[in-house]
Design an enzyme around this catalytic site. Structure first.
Site, short mmCIF file in Angstrom:
data_model
loop_
_atom_site.label_atom_id
_atom_site.label_comp_id
_atom_site.label_asym_id
_atom_site.label_seq_id
_atom_site.Cartn_x
_atom_site.Cartn_y
_atom_site.Cartn_z
N ALA A 146 -0.80 49.69 22.31
CA ALA A 146 -1.81 50.07 23.37
C ALA A 146 -2.48 51.55 23.06
CB ALA A 146 -1.02 50.61 24.71
N LYS A 172 4.42 49.41 21.81
CA LYS A 172 4.03 50.67 21.12
C LYS A 172 2.96 51.50 21.84
CE LYS A 172 1.67 52.10 17.62
NZ LYS A 172 1.26 53.30 17.98
N SER A 174 0.15 54.86 22.09
CA SER A 174 -0.47 55.37 21.10
C SER A 174 0.44 56.74 20.64
CB SER A 174 -1.74 55.99 21.64
OG SER A 174 -2.22 56.97 20.71
N GLU A 175 0.44 57.16 19.52
CA GLU A 175 1.29 58.00 19.08
C GLU A 175 0.89 59.52 19.72
OE1 GLU A 175 -1.78 57.57 15.76
OE2 GLU A 175 -0.69 56.33 17.17
N GLU A 245 -8.23 43.17 22.10
CA GLU A 245 -9.23 43.76 22.75
C GLU A 245 -9.96 44.93 22.10
OE1 GLU A 245 -11.38 46.16 24.01
OE2 GLU A 245 -10.45 46.50 26.00
N CYS A 279 -14.02 51.38 26.55
CA CYS A 279 -14.54 50.24 25.68
C CYS A 279 -15.75 49.64 26.62
CB CYS A 279 -13.61 49.36 25.50
SG CYS A 279 -12.73 48.66 26.84
N GLU A 365 -19.93 52.06 18.07
CA GLU A 365 -19.47 52.19 19.53
C GLU A 365 -18.93 53.73 19.40
OE1 GLU A 365 -15.73 50.94 22.58
OE2 GLU A 365 -15.43 50.80 20.41
#
Length: 461
Positions: A146, A172, A174-175, A245, A279, A365
């Protein structure tokens, strides 16, 4: 300390490492998270495999009941989860508390219902003497990765359809933003059987270990195209399924007959929400030449009067600033672009006009509080410019003419296209893109289907 959650229990990394967590709104350390390694991934996958043996056999009604209880538990801890989310991300608290967390809990409830009505073809006799039918079955252990922009929401988008379909999960976060995900799994350990939902904290090495693990039957990632390619390559070696995604670069086509007051208000909101770290952000405006100057002026005013939260990190802010520095001489900075003199990783809401199709600011982006504006002359020009990027996640068209909008609904090469609105979201509405935006759908019944496999069964008589 934020820990891994494996078999329903909080456990530290086997290596004993940790990572400082930074509040983006203050640029200060607010906590620590365990830093995992391949051994921890092995443990989590083993737990998920053990749980899958029985979870796959549960009835949809039983899974639904447990997920509805899970939603109730999350709702009862909404203040705590909001605090964790805000501290990790720097998001404004009100929007997080009143919009993002409740919308995420609704996703859990939606999949609790959707798993009881799987779609399939009718049982029938297609060959003489044989009755054929279709079974939808869970895939197995799903490894899920994620992102940091909506940590709680994206974690729910991952695990809820997978678990509802009868799979087990190694997730998992994000860190940079593991707190709400770890706490969610800890809370749900009172409802879900041990090993159904496991969370492993850590950086890219942990994601790579999940993607390549032989015990993982499906890998789902929300992230960058670069990360998506790496996951797809790792999964391809063992023919594991992949769900990706990978972001977007949304065109916003504003025709000369659009209601400019409503258009600019909604576009500015959709562009600057979450500091543009979305996004689906309405970041790439294409305005008809007859209203171009008016649209630019209105967007500039909106930028000057909009307050945004911080970007997730100093590195992300530096990346956006560096992209702005690529603006060519024909571009015009009409609003923002500066770094405020305050603590945290803020950037002024920005509008850049006069851009051309091959400019990097158009092709990339941006993932920050930046709107680019281009001018078009004909409908064909607008369509070519809108489709002229690698990503294909979402697009919007703004016009009072139904007949003008219809061809764009057909011809825009994006996974979601809307008229006089931008990227409407709901638990029932499938979300996913084309091209470099990846493949597969989150949300809706299609999101559930993606976490199943189809088996043909036949019985001779």
């Amino acid at each position: 300390m934020i820990h891994n959650i494996i078999r329903g229990r909080a456990v530290p990394s086997s290596a004993g490492g940790h990572r400082d967590l930074i509040n983006p709104a203050t640029a200060t350390v607010h906590g620590r998270a365990t830093e995992s390694g391949p051994t921890d991934v092995d443990d989590a996958v083993g737990a998920a495999q053990e749980a899958f043996a029985s979870w796959r056999l549960t009835t949809p009604a039983d899974r639904s009941a447990l997920m509805l209880r899970a939603a109730d538990i999350l709702e009862s801890h909404i203040e705590e989860l909001t605090d964790l989310e805000v501290t990790d991300t720097g998001k404004p608290r009100d929007a997080t508390r009143d919009e993002e967390i409740p919308a995420s809990i609704d996703v859990v409830r939606f999949f609790a219902g959707a798993c009881r009505v799987p779609e399939g073809r009718s049982t029938a006799e297609y060959l003489d003497g044989i009755t054929s039918g279709i079974r939808r079955e869970p895939v197995g252990v799903c490894g899920q990765i994620a992102p940091w922009n909506y940590p709680f929401m994206m974690a729910v988008w991952k695990w809820a359809p997978a678990v509802a379909a009868g799979n087990t999960v190694v997730l998992k976060p994000s860190e940079l933003t593991p707190s709400s995900t770890s706490r969610m799994a800890e809370l749900l350990a009172d409802v879900l059987p041990p090993g159904v939902l496991n969370v492993v904290c850590g950086g890219p090495d942990v994601g790579a270990a999940i993607a390549a693990h032989p015990g993982v039957a499906m890998v789902s990632l929300t992230g960058s195209p670069r990360a998506g390619r790496a996951v797809a390559h790792a999964a391809a070696d063992r023919f594991a399924r992949v769900h990706l995604e990978l972001g977007g670069n949304a065109p916003v086509i504003v025709f000369d007959d659009a209601d400019l007051d409503a258009t600019v208000e909604q576009v500015a909101f959709a562009a600057y929400y979450n500091a543009g770290q979305d996004c689906t952000a309405a970041s790439r405006v294409l305005a008809h030449q007859t209203v171009y100057d008016d649209v630019v002026a209105r967007l500039a005013e909106a930028a000057r009067t909009t307050a945004t939260g911080p970007l997730i990190s100093a590195a992300q802010r530096d990346r956006v600033v560096a992209l702005l520095a690529t603006a060519p001489p024909h571009a015009k900075l009409v609003a923002g672009g500066g770094v405020p003199d305050r603590d945290g990783f803020y950037l002024e809401p920005t509008v850049v006009a006069g851009l051309r199709q091959d400019d990097e600011l158009v092709q990339s982006e941006i993932f920050g509080p930046v709107i680019t504006v281009q001018s078009f002359r004909t409908d064909d020009d607008a369509l070519a410019m809108a489709n002229g990027v690698e990503q294909g996640l979402t697009a919007s068209v703004w016009t009072r003419s139904h007949s003008r909008a219809l061809p764009f609904l057909r011809d825009l090469d994006f996974g979601a296209v809307s008229v006089n609105s931008h990227a409407p979201m709901g638990s029932e509405l499938p979300h996913g893109g084309f091209g470099s935006s990846g493949y597969g759908k989150d949300l809706g019944i299609y999101g559930l289907d993606d976490y199943t496999r189809v088996k043909h069964i036949a019985h001779a008589w």
